[in-house]
Design an enzyme around this catalytic site. Structure first.
Site, PDB file in Angstrom:
ATOM      1  N   HIS A 250      84.355 -12.846  34.015  1.00 12.95           N
ATOM      2  CA  HIS A 250      85.724 -12.812  33.482  1.00 12.95           C
ATOM      3  C   HIS A 250      86.307 -11.402  33.485  1.00 12.95           C
ATOM      4  CE1 HIS A 250      85.862 -17.015  32.103  1.00 12.95           C
ATOM      5  NE2 HIS A 250      84.575 -16.857  31.879  1.00 12.95           N
TER       6      HIS A 250
ATOM      7  N   SER B 200      82.842 -14.756  27.320  1.00  3.99           N
ATOM      8  CA  SER B 200      83.761 -15.799  27.764  1.00  3.99           C
ATOM      9  C   SER B 200      84.414 -16.593  26.651  1.00  3.99           C
ATOM     10  CB  SER B 200      83.037 -16.766  28.707  1.00  3.99           C
ATOM     11  OG  SER B 200      81.951 -17.386  28.050  1.00  3.99           O
TER      12      SER B 200
ATOM     13  N   LYS C 103      86.932 -17.969  39.585  1.00  2.00           N
ATOM     14  CA  LYS C 103      87.952 -17.604  38.604  1.00  2.00           C
ATOM     15  C   LYS C 103      89.042 -16.792  39.303  1.00  2.00           C
ATOM     16  CE  LYS C 103      84.705 -18.137  34.822  1.00  2.00           C
ATOM     17  NZ  LYS C 103      83.706 -18.870  35.611  1.00  2.00           N
TER      18      LYS C 103
END
Length: 526
Positions: free
Chosen positions: A334, A306, A365
């Site tokens: 991610h 990240s 996200k």
């Protein structure tokens, strides 16, 4: 006389005291500690724990200077302390005076190990430090947004007492789903139908039909048999890792893994082993060391790291896991919506669908909601429903959130051009920044780290960027190790070509102003 002083006066050697402090901080029995054990690979002592140990040693032995961070064994720790013993500590009033200096060179790590009978003493010390940073416009964390998550956003600047418009490069809204009409409408409709929440855990009074539908959709999306949804991505790592691993098992983790993985390892009570970042030779060394010493073995890695933007070496990890009888968990926080032909994550990116034991992720996200999830074989997922404490004993996500997540998955599948546009934007900005001389390490994702190194210079560059109307994250310890400070730039599918050109110009101007990249030769036109 303190207990520590009494121990020293009773004839304890430096080696005895170093072993005692290491054991106290790591919960090992002193008899289990070998002087030549590798701190990371064998004892699971990461940089944060090592800094804590060095702080305790510095205070106990009244050392004037901080011990260096480069040591790899307990023997080296003992030698460093022996070389430094006898120097007087810096008076507390001198430490307090640092806040009044022109530049306070302390970092956030210095407040972790403040020793005081009042537990809140460290909070007061950090408060003065934080306020100085905020006054200098160097800390800009937690400023409230007053618009939807998009490529350009309105933020209330609390330091100046006014609203400001920014180019937004700090959002994990990778595919722009947070403001998609279908997602927003689904949330509103389900909330009107089912209410705000069910106020219960997933297995006791907190299950709605939308939760089961979401789990079915996520399993299908990830092409795995089953899925369990958690209240958050952090709690998913805590629950899955601690639910599977016991004291006789080994947890084998990359040095740069997310803190939720580190905390899950601590909670499990398993033997934690750390291998150097993406270093497969070191991973094999750790796996060999575990043979005959532990029972089960779980390798846990981030799919996309990240703060660095690079990708784990999943093919070699899977191959080594098979060779040494280990299981593999990949955290796709991610990577979901970013990697792979259809955005399903790291396993798809490498053509390894179905060959990774567990794939974990967050829904805050790309998926534009809240919660976490894990997918895998049905028997394992059903086991976790009863043994992952952060699933059993925590309230479920609201039904409206579940409906929005289902809608996000539908949009991802029906609008693949969003993923195509995201990667066009990533390549464009990456090329502009590397062409200007910035160090982006080995990023292969939507996270572009502008590596600076020095904390002060990174914070000053962050301030220069914000002054020009762009917002991105300034990352210092504990987000990264000391000396590895950076700006973290997040690219989304919603950024326009004009946004990318403007952003590159801002980063270049700020980088030259702060000395992160050299200014061009005056004879060369800008």
């Amino acid at each position: 006389m303190t207990a520590d002083a009494a121990a020293r006066s009773a004839g304890a050697t430096v080696q005895d005291e170093v072993l005692r402090i290491v054991a106290a901080r790591t919960l090992y029995d002193p008899a289990q500690l070998s002087l030549d054990s590798d701190l990371e690979g064998e004892l699971g002592i990461d940089s944060i724990i090592l800094e804590s140990i060095l702080g305790m040693l510095g205070e106990y032995f009244a050392l004037d200077d901080l011990l260096p961070m480069g040591m790899t064994t307990i023997r080296e720790l003992v030698a460093a302390v022996e070389a430094a013993v006898g120097e007087r500590p810096e008076p507390p009033e001198a430490q307090a005076q640092a806040a009044d200096d022109e530049w306070d060179s302390r970092s956030m790590k210095d407040f972790l190990e403040i020793r005081d009978s009042d537990l809140f003493a460290k909070a007061r010390a950090f408060g003065a430090y934080r306020r100085r940073r905020e006054q200098d416009r160097l800390y800009w964390y937690g400023m409230p947004m007053r618009s939807r998550s998009a490529n350009r956003m309105r933020i209330y600047d609390e330091a100046e007492g006014r609203e400001r418009d920014f180019l937004m490069f700090a959002s994990n809204n990778y595919l722009g789903l947070a403001g998609h009409p279908k997602v927003v409408d689904a949330i509103c409709d389900a909330t009107r139908t089912y209410g705000a929440t069910h106020t219960g855990s997933r297995i006791i009074g907190g299950t709605n039909e939308l939760h089961k539908e979401l789990e079915r959709r996520l399993a299908a999306f990830k092409k795995r048999p089953a899925c369990a949804v958690f209240p958050g991505g952090y709690s998913a790592n805590l629950g899955v890792i601690s639910g599977l691993v016991r004291a006789d098992d080994a947890l084998i983790i990359d040095k740069l893994n997310h803190m939720s993985i580190v905390d899950g390892c601590k909670l499990s009570g398993g033997v934690r082993k750390i291998f150097q970042h993406n270093d497969m030779a070191d991973l094999e060394r750790v796996l060999k060391h575990c043979e005959g010493r532990t029972l089960g073995k779980l390798i846990v890695v981030d799919g996309v790291f990240s703060m660095h933007g690079d990708i784990c070496n999943l093919p070699d990890i899977v191959a080594l896991a098979r060779t040494y009888g280990a299981r593999v968990l990949v955290d796709d926080a991610h990577a979901t919506g970013v990697l792979g032909a259809t955005g399903t994550g790291t396993a798809e990116h490498f053509g390894l669908k179905g060959q990774v034991d567990l794939e974990l992720g967050t829904m805050s996200k790309t998926l534009a909601g809240m919660g976490g999830f894990v997918v895998g074989d049905e028997e394992v997922i059903e086991y976790l429903r009863f043994y992952a404490n952060s699933y059993v004993f925590a309230a479920n996500i609201p039904p409206g959130v579940a409906a929005g997540l289902i809608a996000s998955l539908e949009v991802m599948e029906s609008e693949p051009e969003r993923l195509t546009r995201l990667w066009e934007n990533i390549r464009t900005l990456r090329d502009l920044l590397t062409g200007a001389g910035f160090d982006l390490e080995h990023t292969e994702s939507a996270i572009l780290p502008i590596v600076v190194g020095d904390d002060r210079k990174a914070m000053e560059m962050g301030r220069a960027v914000r002054r020009r109307g762009l917002f991105c994250q300034t990352v210092v310890f504990p987000g990264v190790s000391l000396g590895d400070a950076r700006l973290r730039v997040s690219v989304t599918s919603e950024h326009t070509p004009e946004d990318l050109q403007e952003a590159a110009g801002i980063f270049i101007e700020a980088g030259r102003e702060t000395g992160v990249i050299p200014a061009p030769d005056a004879a060369v036109p800008a």
